[in-house]
Design an enzyme around this catalytic site. Sequence first.
Site, PDB file in Angstrom:
ATOM      1  N   LYS A  25       0.825  -1.216   0.000  1.00 39.30           N
ATOM      2  CA  LYS A  25       0.000   0.000   0.000  1.00 39.30           C
ATOM      3  C   LYS A  25       0.858   1.265   0.000  1.00 39.30           C
ATOM      4  CE  LYS A  25      -2.067  -0.976   3.890  1.00 39.30           C
ATOM      5  NZ  LYS A  25      -1.389  -2.250   4.227  1.00 39.30           N
ATOM      6  N   ARG A  84      -9.624   1.655   8.773  1.00 41.27           N
ATOM      7  CA  ARG A  84      -9.238   0.322   9.235  1.00 41.27           C
ATOM      8  C   ARG A  84     -10.422  -0.505   9.698  1.00 41.27           C
ATOM      9  NH1 ARG A  84      -3.689  -0.889  10.601  1.00 41.27           N
ATOM     10  NH2 ARG A  84      -2.555   1.049  10.424  1.00 41.27           N
ATOM     11  N   ARG A 123      11.359  -5.222   5.042  1.00 40.82           N
ATOM     12  CA  ARG A 123      11.068  -3.804   4.795  1.00 40.82           C
ATOM     13  C   ARG A 123      12.031  -2.877   5.537  1.00 40.82           C
ATOM     14  NH1 ARG A 123       5.095  -1.655   5.358  1.00 40.82           N
ATOM     15  NH2 ARG A 123       5.180  -2.629   7.411  1.00 40.82           N
ATOM     16  N   ARG A 156      11.039  -0.807  10.969  1.00 42.90           N
ATOM     17  CA  ARG A 156       9.986  -0.462  11.917  1.00 42.90           C
ATOM     18  C   ARG A 156       9.936  -1.510  13.017  1.00 42.90           C
ATOM     19  NH1 ARG A 156       4.893   0.771   8.122  1.00 42.90           N
ATOM     20  NH2 ARG A 156       3.957  -0.589   9.678  1.00 42.90           N
ATOM     21  N   ARG A 167      -0.409  -8.891  13.764  1.00 42.86           N
ATOM     22  CA  ARG A 167      -0.899  -7.794  12.914  1.00 42.86           C
ATOM     23  C   ARG A 167      -1.746  -8.331  11.768  1.00 42.86           C
ATOM     24  NH1 ARG A 167       4.163  -5.186  10.960  1.00 42.86           N
ATOM     25  NH2 ARG A 167       2.820  -3.682   9.930  1.00 42.86           N
TER      26      ARG A 167
HETATM   27  P1  ADP Z   1       2.157  -1.763   3.277  1.00 43.64           P
HETATM   28  O1  ADP Z   1       2.119  -0.262   3.211  1.00 43.64           O
HETATM   29  O2  ADP Z   1       0.945  -2.386   2.628  1.00 43.64           O
HETATM   30  O3  ADP Z   1       2.402  -2.317   4.645  1.00 43.64           O
HETATM   31  P2  ADP Z   1       4.726  -1.482   1.850  1.00 43.64           P
HETATM   32  O4  ADP Z   1       4.416  -0.659   0.656  1.00 43.64           O
HETATM   33  O5  ADP Z   1       5.427  -0.829   2.985  1.00 43.64           O
HETATM   34  O6  ADP Z   1       3.378  -2.245   2.367  1.00 43.64           O
HETATM   35  O7  ADP Z   1       5.570  -2.750   1.345  1.00 43.64           O
HETATM   36  C1  ADP Z   1       6.035  -3.742   2.262  1.00 43.64           C
HETATM   37  C2  ADP Z   1       7.396  -4.264   1.811  1.00 43.64           C
HETATM   38  O8  ADP Z   1       7.249  -4.991   0.592  1.00 43.64           O
HETATM   39  C3  ADP Z   1       8.427  -3.176   1.514  1.00 43.64           C
HETATM   40  O9  ADP Z   1       9.694  -3.669   1.896  1.00 43.64           O
HETATM   41  C4  ADP Z   1       8.355  -2.992  -0.007  1.00 43.64           C
HETATM   42  O10 ADP Z   1       9.589  -2.558  -0.544  1.00 43.64           O
HETATM   43  C5  ADP Z   1       8.017  -4.392  -0.464  1.00 43.64           C
HETATM   44  N1  ADP Z   1       7.132  -4.416  -1.639  1.00 43.64           N
HETATM   45  C6  ADP Z   1       6.073  -3.605  -1.897  1.00 43.64           C
HETATM   46  N2  ADP Z   1       5.475  -3.953  -3.060  1.00 43.64           N
HETATM   47  C7  ADP Z   1       6.173  -5.017  -3.543  1.00 43.64           C
HETATM   48  C8  ADP Z   1       6.068  -5.845  -4.722  1.00 43.64           C
HETATM   49  N3  ADP Z   1       5.084  -5.649  -5.625  1.00 43.64           N
HETATM   50  N4  ADP Z   1       6.966  -6.843  -4.888  1.00 43.64           N
HETATM   51  C9  ADP Z   1       7.942  -7.060  -3.962  1.00 43.64           C
HETATM   52  N5  ADP Z   1       8.117  -6.326  -2.856  1.00 43.64           N
HETATM   53  C10 ADP Z   1       7.239  -5.306  -2.632  1.00 43.64           C
END
Ligand code: ADP
Length: 215
Positions: A25, A84, A123, A156, A167
Amino acid sequence: MALEQRPVGKLDRAVIFLGPPGSGKGTQAKVLADKYGVPHLSTGDMLREHVGELGPDSLVLKMVAERIERPDCSRGFVFDGFPRTVAQAKYLGELLRAHGLRQPFVIHMVIGHTLLIRRLTGRRTCKVGGEIYNIYDRPPKVEGICDNDGGELIQRPDDREEVIRARLLAYDKQTSPLVNFYRRLGLLYEVDASKSVPEVEQEIVQAVASIRGAR
Ligand code: ADP
């Protein structure tokens, strides 16, 4: 990580990213907000900055109401991490109506649990600009340093494996009912979030372009 982009036109409503933690997201919300030149409102980030983890409902709702009244939100904005719960979604619907704004366009990031664990444990986020990396799938050029601004990349505290399962359960219980809530209202668009970042991005950008001006 994304190239600097000029706004491609007007977004005329709120876009909501709905999906479990780790579904992408934040990554996609940032791209979309930059593309349309509108604010990216991450309630998770806003709360982490102000009060630590999850804030009470009243605080979140107050924060959201104040934020979307600012003039930079008049052309639309992108939400990630809000609403949420169904109660929050109803509140948002009323808030938008009260401001004469269209109902939101909701992007549901569909993905299985196995991939989420890898994404969450990997992440890392830039302390300065908020750019999101993944040590497995989207590593920075230099370990621990943001490609964009040289900021420190941090993990985080809620991305530790012990808390991730809790979660995900909380999402299934509190937030996943929103999928049906928005589907019944005809506001839901489903995306296969297990694909690569550019593939998911392309699908979302096309979907959003197709609804502009409608209703
Ligand atoms: P959310 O906001 O839904 O918790 P994030 O955008 O922070 O998710 O993404 C979570 C992790 O996954 C991050 O480390 C990001 O770089 C990685 N990520 C996001 N989209 C993809 C994707 N399409 N393929 C692989 N990794 C992804």
